[in-house]
Each structure stands twice: as C-alpha cells, then as structure tokens.
Write a protein that holds these residues in place. Sequence first.
Motif, mmCIF file in Angstrom:
data_model
loop_
_atom_site.group_PDB
_atom_site.id
_atom_site.type_symbol
_atom_site.label_atom_id
_atom_site.label_comp_id
_atom_site.label_asym_id
_atom_site.label_seq_id
_atom_site.Cartn_x
_atom_site.Cartn_y
_atom_site.Cartn_z
ATOM 1 N N GLY A 80 0.816 -1.227 0.000
ATOM 2 C CA GLY A 80 0.000 0.000 0.000
ATOM 3 C C GLY A 80 0.837 1.259 0.000
ATOM 4 N N PRO A 81 1.699 1.436 0.992
ATOM 5 C CA PRO A 81 2.527 2.638 0.982
ATOM 6 C C PRO A 81 3.481 2.724 -0.205
ATOM 7 C CG PRO A 81 2.533 1.638 3.161
ATOM 8 C CD PRO A 81 1.821 0.700 2.249
ATOM 9 N N VAL A 82 4.033 1.601 -0.620
ATOM 10 C CA VAL A 82 4.969 1.618 -1.749
ATOM 11 C C VAL A 82 4.236 1.996 -3.034
ATOM 12 C CG1 VAL A 82 6.471 0.191 -3.193
ATOM 13 C CG2 VAL A 82 6.615 0.039 -0.713
ATOM 14 N N SER A 83 3.059 1.403 -3.261
ATOM 15 C CA SER A 83 2.318 1.750 -4.472
ATOM 16 C C SER A 83 1.830 3.195 -4.413
ATOM 17 C CB SER A 83 1.156 0.787 -4.697
ATOM 18 O OG SER A 83 0.170 0.940 -3.700
ATOM 19 N N GLY A 84 1.433 3.654 -3.234
ATOM 20 C CA GLY A 84 1.004 5.049 -3.096
ATOM 21 C C GLY A 84 2.128 6.036 -3.355
ATOM 22 N N LEU A 85 3.338 5.655 -2.995
ATOM 23 C CA LEU A 85 4.499 6.511 -3.208
ATOM 24 C C LEU A 85 4.727 6.790 -4.690
ATOM 25 C CD1 LEU A 85 7.044 7.839 -1.880
ATOM 26 C CD2 LEU A 85 8.195 5.678 -2.297
ATOM 27 N N PHE A 86 4.470 5.811 -5.526
ATOM 28 C CA PHE A 86 4.705 5.968 -6.955
ATOM 29 C C PHE A 86 3.440 6.271 -7.753
ATOM 30 C CE2 PHE A 86 8.179 3.205 -5.487
ATOM 31 C CZ PHE A 86 9.243 4.009 -5.838
ATOM 32 N N VAL A 87 2.344 5.616 -7.400
ATOM 33 C CA VAL A 87 1.134 5.697 -8.218
ATOM 34 C C VAL A 87 0.454 7.058 -8.092
ATOM 35 C CG1 VAL A 87 -1.182 4.732 -8.545
ATOM 36 C CG2 VAL A 87 0.775 3.218 -8.244
ATOM 37 N N GLN A 88 0.254 7.551 -6.881
ATOM 38 C CA GLN A 88 -0.494 8.806 -6.734
ATOM 39 C C GLN A 88 0.180 9.999 -7.414
ATOM 40 O OE1 GLN A 88 -2.590 10.124 -3.446
ATOM 41 N NE2 GLN A 88 -3.663 8.203 -3.153
ATOM 42 N N PRO A 89 1.490 10.207 -7.262
ATOM 43 C CA PRO A 89 2.083 11.332 -8.003
ATOM 44 C C PRO A 89 2.009 11.154 -9.521
ATOM 45 C CG PRO A 89 3.561 10.628 -6.258
ATOM 46 C CD PRO A 89 2.454 9.623 -6.325
ATOM 47 N N LEU A 90 2.195 9.929 -9.994
ATOM 48 C CA LEU A 90 2.125 9.679 -11.429
ATOM 49 C C LEU A 90 0.714 9.925 -11.954
ATOM 50 C CD1 LEU A 90 3.435 8.644 -14.047
ATOM 51 C CD2 LEU A 90 2.742 6.342 -13.338
ATOM 52 N N VAL A 91 -0.284 9.398 -11.284
ATOM 53 C CA VAL A 91 -1.672 9.593 -11.711
ATOM 54 C C VAL A 91 -2.063 11.061 -11.584
ATOM 55 C CG1 VAL A 91 -4.070 9.027 -11.142
ATOM 56 C CG2 VAL A 91 -2.373 7.224 -11.290
ATOM 57 N N GLY A 92 -1.603 11.730 -10.545
ATOM 58 C CA GLY A 92 -1.878 13.160 -10.398
ATOM 59 C C GLY A 92 -1.307 13.959 -11.556
#
Length: 187
Positions: A80-92
């Motif tokens: 969860g934290p690892v995917s959030g670290l990369f996914v949220q900024p990229l999707v944003g």
Amino acid sequence: MPNPEGQAQRHHQNRSRNRPSTSAARPVVRPRVPLRQLLRVASVASGIQFGWALQLSLLTPYVQQLGIPHQWASIIWLCGPVSGLFVQPLVGHLSDRCTSRFGRRRPFILVGAASIVVAVLIIGYAADIGWLLGDNEAYRPWAITVFVIGFWILDVANNVTQGPCRALLADLTSKHFLLLLPQILDP
C-alpha cells in the motif's frame, strides 16, 4: 534616441486610463456547483475510504486463513505505501494533463473503480483459483500468489482512484470556498 523605460511607463498609463476602476467593478459570480453533484463525487471518496477500511479489517484474517506466515503478512502490507508513493504522483501528473472529453479526473476514477472491482473478485476467489491450479489443503502456493497479485491490484487501484477523486472535489469546491471566504472571516 527613444527611452524604452519611458515608453513602457506611457503604455502602462494609457492602459490604466482605459480600464474601469476595480472598486467600481462588480465581482464575478461563478455558478454554484449543485449539491447533488458534490454528493456524487463525495460518495466516490466515501467508497474509497470504505475500500481501505475493508482491506484493513478483513484481509489480515484472510491472509492467516490462506496460511501466510505473520512475517510475510507484514511484507504484503507494505504494498500500500509503496504503491502510493509511486502511483499517486504519477496519476496526479497524468490527470492534470488529461484532455479527455469526460474531464481531467473522471477517466482515472472510472478506471480505478473498475480495477477495484476486478481486484476484489481476484482476492475473494484466490483460494478457489488456487484450488483450480492444483493447490491442496496442506500446500497453497497458487492461492497465496493470486491473493498477493489481487492485493497489489487493489492497492494500486485505490491509489489511482483516490488522487483524482480528491482533486475533482477540490476542483469543484475551491472557487466557491474562495468566494465565500471573506464572508466567513468577516464577523
């Protein structure tokens, strides 16, 4: 030889003479966002939080039922934290530049929501899929593998959906809040 600074000052003075006074100008009133639309977007955010709560409360017992040792279960929770670290900024970043006819945020919310459905189905049927692939009661490597893949998909999908949903809420409400701010702060 002409003075460039003097020309710039005269140009600025001429422009300011042609403009109406800002104190006499009426404030621009933006149309209000309908409450129904805000509730629809907020319900998506509520669904995402419900998904996180479901994941946190129900998946640990399911991990134990599949036979994953506690030390490995904590590593699974790192996704969860690892995917959030990369996914949220990229999707944003991608949603800020999206030019879809459905809007900047809605395509990401839709893809994320569909991925959440797929991930929940994968997780829910991980033991059955493992059984079809050859697992038995004592040894369940396929069920664990399917579960971990579904868990990662769920975390990535939650993050894909959460960022654009929060940004959409901010897009819809920030202008209204800024217009109401002087009324709120003025006693």
